[in-house]
Design an enzyme around this catalytic site. Structure first.
Site, mmCIF file in Angstrom:
data_model
loop_
_atom_site.group_PDB
_atom_site.id
_atom_site.type_symbol
_atom_site.label_atom_id
_atom_site.label_comp_id
_atom_site.label_asym_id
_atom_site.label_seq_id
_atom_site.Cartn_x
_atom_site.Cartn_y
_atom_site.Cartn_z
ATOM 1 N N CYS A 86 7.254 -18.088 16.747
ATOM 2 C CA CYS A 86 6.006 -17.790 17.451
ATOM 3 C C CYS A 86 5.876 -18.739 18.633
ATOM 4 O O CYS A 86 6.292 -19.897 18.544
ATOM 5 C CB CYS A 86 4.798 -18.047 16.546
ATOM 6 S SG CYS A 86 4.752 -16.962 15.136
ATOM 7 N N TYR A 109 0.858 -1.191 0.000
ATOM 8 C CA TYR A 109 0.000 0.000 0.000
ATOM 9 C C TYR A 109 0.894 1.241 0.000
ATOM 10 O O TYR A 109 2.034 1.198 0.456
ATOM 11 C CB TYR A 109 -0.893 0.000 1.242
ATOM 12 C CG TYR A 109 -1.782 -1.217 1.355
ATOM 13 C CD1 TYR A 109 -2.957 -1.308 0.618
ATOM 14 C CD2 TYR A 109 -1.442 -2.273 2.179
ATOM 15 C CE1 TYR A 109 -3.777 -2.424 0.728
ATOM 16 C CE2 TYR A 109 -2.252 -3.394 2.294
ATOM 17 C CZ TYR A 109 -3.427 -3.461 1.562
ATOM 18 O OH TYR A 109 -4.230 -4.566 1.662
ATOM 19 N N ASP A 157 -8.613 -10.702 2.208
ATOM 20 C CA ASP A 157 -7.309 -10.263 1.705
ATOM 21 C C ASP A 157 -7.131 -10.970 0.358
ATOM 22 O O ASP A 157 -7.034 -12.200 0.300
ATOM 23 C CB ASP A 157 -6.207 -10.679 2.693
ATOM 24 C CG ASP A 157 -5.121 -9.619 2.787
ATOM 25 O OD1 ASP A 157 -5.034 -8.791 1.863
ATOM 26 O OD2 ASP A 157 -4.366 -9.631 3.775
ATOM 27 N N CYS A 199 0.000 -21.374 14.969
ATOM 28 C CA CYS A 199 -1.450 -21.454 14.718
ATOM 29 C C CYS A 199 -1.668 -22.256 13.442
ATOM 30 O O CYS A 199 -1.039 -21.980 12.416
ATOM 31 C CB CYS A 199 -2.031 -20.060 14.567
ATOM 32 S SG CYS A 199 -1.506 -18.948 15.879
ATOM 33 N N ARG A 215 2.208 2.527 3.819
ATOM 34 C CA ARG A 215 2.588 1.655 4.922
ATOM 35 C C ARG A 215 3.380 0.450 4.436
ATOM 36 O O ARG A 215 3.228 0.011 3.299
ATOM 37 C CB ARG A 215 1.377 1.189 5.724
ATOM 38 C CG ARG A 215 0.242 0.637 4.911
ATOM 39 C CD ARG A 215 -1.081 0.923 5.648
ATOM 40 N NE ARG A 215 -2.237 0.347 4.996
ATOM 41 C CZ ARG A 215 -2.901 0.959 4.018
ATOM 42 N NH1 ARG A 215 -2.491 2.123 3.537
ATOM 43 N NH2 ARG A 215 -3.963 0.398 3.488
ATOM 44 N N ARG A 269 1.423 -17.444 7.142
ATOM 45 C CA ARG A 269 2.849 -17.591 6.809
ATOM 46 C C ARG A 269 3.375 -18.972 7.195
ATOM 47 O O ARG A 269 4.538 -19.137 7.578
ATOM 48 C CB ARG A 269 3.652 -16.470 7.480
ATOM 49 C CG ARG A 269 3.127 -15.105 7.122
ATOM 50 C CD ARG A 269 4.098 -13.949 7.258
ATOM 51 N NE ARG A 269 3.409 -12.744 6.835
ATOM 52 C CZ ARG A 269 2.959 -11.803 7.680
ATOM 53 N NH1 ARG A 269 3.181 -11.908 8.964
ATOM 54 N NH2 ARG A 269 2.316 -10.750 7.215
HETATM 55 S S1 SF4 Z 1 -0.920 -16.634 12.994
HETATM 56 FE FE1 SF4 Z 1 1.114 -17.313 12.338
HETATM 57 S S2 SF4 Z 1 2.438 -15.540 12.635
HETATM 58 FE FE2 SF4 Z 1 0.578 -15.187 13.817
HETATM 59 S S3 SF4 Z 1 1.080 -15.968 15.858
HETATM 60 FE FE3 SF4 Z 1 0.062 -17.613 14.758
HETATM 61 S S4 SF4 Z 1 1.743 -18.805 13.865
HETATM 62 FE FE4 SF4 Z 1 2.574 -16.830 14.467
#
Ligand code: SF4
Length: 435
Positions: free
Chosen positions: A157, A145, A362, A161, A148, A166
């Site tokens: 992390c 953009y 997105d 998740c 930004r 990613r």
């Molecule tokens: S969504 Fe992906 S980048 Fe965000 S905290 Fe969870 S594992 Fe990490």
């Protein structure tokens, strides 16, 4: 890419003695979480439990460890080994204790414990559906953009998740940007005066030592045209003990800093998470939530409404509800786009507007975010609009004629002009140093 910085994170976590962190359990935690903690981590002292480095160091990340905590048949274990060969997992003891052990469809479990479907549907989706690599102007800096940029500082992390956009980064080992790489990013931002908003993300940037994070933030703050800094983090959700006095004191020096966090289910809004958010707010950091719409986790009006109301109670503004991206290994968690629109329709008018996030897709290929909402226009004629409200009742609004001066030629939205780094050789050199 393994770097000295990632080593710094881990070494610090391992070598530093537990230091004084304000108790994250000033209020009694939820009954289930407390019972789980007693059952699985009863041997862990209060001091260790509230030390984020202990939590980080003791993440559950092997099938063997997981099987020692929850019942997994031999077949399930074999399947998990197959999945984690491609998509590893990591769960903090704190987040693990939020799982209802009697519910195989528990919403926290679905977000943290790998599923065989991750590889069963791996042919669907893309590794990088948002084309972030294509829009990277120097390694780790995405400029899509006009005003930004996104700084990806690490792929580490506390919890991996299962729906992560990613996920592709998980196969490259644990890494954090080197000083040389960060210099290239800062140099680009310095030379591109259109950039007024920098989003610091990852992985999770709070995985870095606070001192390392301060090096980056303080230097961003030295750039006159950078007006705001945003940090994207899931720590308040999965390891709220990370929000300690040292971090808050650091953040309070460099405002305006906004934090975007990532709560997906009301079970995640615990007293510990509330305390973490309160500390951030008291440090002058406004909080917004970016939730991802996930099948079987939060894909109902009731769950989203409860989540967003709970968030407002802990001073977190529901900001975006994302349609889950077309990421390889996440298809089983994706919902039809209509589900998101229906949820917004079920919330709007029925609860405070502050509690209603913007539902966003997105776009694949780097097209950017598109907000979607129910259609409230019943008909549209010259001078009149018929609109329906949240109850389905229709109302007619007089629509003033535009003035001649309102007609302006459409302005073509330009892609941001990219300032090239000093040289491609410099980029290559920085990559070399990152090894
Ligand atoms: S969504 Fe992906 S980048 Fe965000 S905290 Fe969870 S594992 Fe990490």
């Amino acid at each position: 890419m393994t770097t000295s910085v990632s080593v710094q994170v881990c070494k610090e976590a391992q070598e530093e003695p537990p230091h004084s962190v304000e108790s994250a359990a000033e209020e009694p935690p939820g009954k289930r979480a407390w019972e789980n903690r007693q059952r699985f981590f009863g041997h862990v002292s209060e001091e260790q439990w509230n030390d984020w480095k202990w939590q980080f160091r003791n993440r559950i990340n092997t099938v063997q460890e997981l099987a020692s905590l929850i019942h997994l048949s031999d077949k399930e274990q074999a399947r998990l080994r197959l999945v984690t060969g491609r998509y590893p997992f990591s769960i903090t003891p704190y987040y693990f204790c939020l799982i209802d052990q009697n519910n195989p469809d528990d919403p926290v479990r679905k977000q943290a414990v790998p599923s065989f479907e991750e590889i069963a549907f791996a042919f669907m989706g893309k590794a990088d559906p948002l084309a972030e690599e294509e829009d990277s102007v120097v390694p780790g800096l995405v400029h899509r953009y006009p005003d930004r940029v996104l700084m990806v500082l690490t792929n580490i992390c506390p919890v991996l998740c299962r729906h992560c956009t990613r996920k592709r980064e998980w196969q490259s080992g644990r890494w954090a940007r080197t000083t040389a790489e960060i210099e290239l990013m800062l140099d680009y931002i310095r030379r591109n005066k259109a950039v007024r908003d920098v989003i610091v993300s990852g992985g999770d940037p709070l995985s870095l030592a606070t001192s390392r994070l301060e090096e980056v933030i303080s230097r961003l703050r030295d750039i006159p045209h950078v007006e705001i800094i945003r940090i994207g983090t899931r720590f308040p959700v999965v390891l709220p003990q990370r929000i300690d006095a040292e971090l808050c004191a650091m953040l309070s020096k460099y405002g305006p800093i906004w934090v975007n966090t990532h709560f997906n289910h009301p079970h995640e809004v615990t007293p510990e998470a509330a305390l973490a958010c309160d500390k951030l707010v008291r440090s002058g950091v406004p909080l917004n939530n970016q939730s991802v719409l996930l099948r079987g986790v939060n894909d109902s009006v009731e769950t989203q409404t409860k989540l967003c109301r709970e968030l407002l109670k802990i001073k977190v503004r529901p900001y975006y509800l994302f349609q889950a991206d077309e990421v390889q290994g996440t298809e089983h968690l994706r919902t039809p786009i209509e589900t998101g629109i229906r949820i917004i329709e079920g919330m709007r008018g029925h609860t405070s507007g502050l509690a209603v996030p913007t539902f966003v897709v997105d776009l694949p290929g780097g097209g950017g975010k598109v907000p979607l909402q129910p259609n409230y226009i019943v008909s549209h004629t010259d001078g009149e609009l018929v609109l329906r409200n949240y109850e389905g009742r229709t109302f007619t609004c007089r629509n003033p004629e535009p003035l001649v001066s309102d007609h302006r030629p459409d302005r073509q939205q330009q892609r941001p002009e990219r300032v090239q780094p000093a040289s491609r050789e410099a980029v290559a050199a920085s990559k070399g140093k990152a090894k």
